[in-house]
Scaffold this motif. Structure first.
Motif, PDB file in Angstrom:
ATOM      1  N   LYS A   1       0.932  -1.092  -0.220  1.00 51.37           N
ATOM      2  CA  LYS A   1       0.068  -0.074   0.120  1.00 51.37           C
ATOM      3  C   LYS A   1       0.825   1.397   0.024  1.00 51.37           C
ATOM      4  O   LYS A   1       1.753   1.267   0.863  1.00 51.37           O
ATOM      5  CB  LYS A   1      -0.943   0.079   1.266  1.00 51.37           C
ATOM      6  CG  LYS A   1      -1.852  -1.060   1.131  1.00 51.37           C
ATOM      7  CD  LYS A   1      -2.704  -0.966   2.689  1.00 51.37           C
ATOM      8  CE  LYS A   1      -3.915  -2.030   2.594  1.00 51.37           C
ATOM      9  NZ  LYS A   1      -4.690  -1.929   3.523  1.00 51.37           N
ATOM     10  N   GLU A   2       0.593   2.157  -0.917  1.00 50.15           N
ATOM     11  CA  GLU A   2       1.336   3.361  -1.042  1.00 50.15           C
ATOM     12  C   GLU A   2       0.749   4.452   0.062  1.00 50.15           C
ATOM     13  O   GLU A   2      -0.337   4.784   0.052  1.00 50.15           O
ATOM     14  CB  GLU A   2       1.320   3.963  -2.307  1.00 50.15           C
ATOM     15  CG  GLU A   2       2.026   3.233  -3.335  1.00 50.15           C
ATOM     16  CD  GLU A   2       2.090   3.888  -4.802  1.00 50.15           C
ATOM     17  OE1 GLU A   2       2.023   5.259  -4.357  1.00 50.15           O
ATOM     18  OE2 GLU A   2       2.277   3.466  -5.609  1.00 50.15           O
ATOM     19  N   VAL A   3       1.734   4.663   1.055  1.00 51.97           N
ATOM     20  CA  VAL A   3       1.294   5.804   1.921  1.00 51.97           C
ATOM     21  C   VAL A   3       1.249   7.177   1.296  1.00 51.97           C
ATOM     22  O   VAL A   3       2.570   7.587   0.997  1.00 51.97           O
ATOM     23  CB  VAL A   3       2.049   5.528   3.418  1.00 51.97           C
ATOM     24  CG1 VAL A   3       1.612   6.578   4.204  1.00 51.97           C
ATOM     25  CG2 VAL A   3       1.958   4.111   3.749  1.00 51.97           C
ATOM     26  N   PRO A   4       0.301   7.659   1.249  1.00 55.26           N
ATOM     27  CA  PRO A   4       0.632   9.241   0.556  1.00 55.26           C
ATOM     28  C   PRO A   4       1.355  10.171   1.365  1.00 55.26           C
ATOM     29  O   PRO A   4       1.229  10.161   2.842  1.00 55.26           O
ATOM     30  CB  PRO A   4      -0.933   9.644   0.461  1.00 55.26           C
ATOM     31  CG  PRO A   4      -1.950   9.064   1.337  1.00 55.26           C
ATOM     32  CD  PRO A   4      -0.881   7.778   1.617  1.00 55.26           C
ATOM     33  N   SER A   5       2.217  10.948   1.127  1.00 57.26           N
ATOM     34  CA  SER A   5       2.976  11.698   1.809  1.00 57.26           C
ATOM     35  C   SER A   5       2.344  13.192   2.139  1.00 57.26           C
ATOM     36  O   SER A   5       1.729  13.575   0.886  1.00 57.26           O
ATOM     37  CB  SER A   5       4.454  12.160   1.189  1.00 57.26           C
ATOM     38  OG  SER A   5       4.387  12.507   0.093  1.00 57.26           O
TER      39      SER A   5
END
Length: 121
Positions: free
Chosen positions: A45-49
């Motif tokens: 899962k890409e964690v939004p910055s």
């Protein structure tokens, strides 16, 4: 019905219906493959910055203060305290102590303290 009879019934069922055997084995294989894929393939899962750009506030008009609660003129929000009360204020706000009531209160407190200290180890 025991397990041997159950096994024979299943064997008879699939020997008569080869399409059902083929279909059920394919479904079982797909189920196992999907289960393995879910377990072995990690889910990334890409964690939004969080990137915030804050630009300085430039007022194009004069800022207006919100209207506050209106306080009546006769309402005093604070008062000056006196060093000493007058005798009239003492009579108005305080009740004189009755000596007999004070003795009863003292005796009741002594009784409570005695009970507490007797119960202590």
């Amino acid at each position: 019905m025991d397990f041997s009879e159950l096994g024979e019934n299943i064997r008879d069922f699939f020997s008569q219906r080869q399409k059902a055997l083929l279909l059920s084995s394919i479904l079982a294989l797909f189920f196992c493959a999907a289960l393995l894929a879910i377990i072995l393939i990690p889910q990334k899962k890409e964690v939004p910055s969080a990137k915030f750009k804050s630009e300085p506030l430039e007022a194009d008009q004069e800022l207006l203060l919100p209207q506050g609660v209106s306080i009546p003129q006769e309402y005093a929000t604070s008062r000056e305290t006196k060093e000493k009360w007058s005798k009239e204020e003492v009579r108005e706000w305080l009740t004189p102590v009755d000596e007999e009531a004070l003795k009863k209160l003292s005796a009741a407190n002594d009784f409570l303290i005695q009970n507490i200290t007797e119960a202590a180890p």
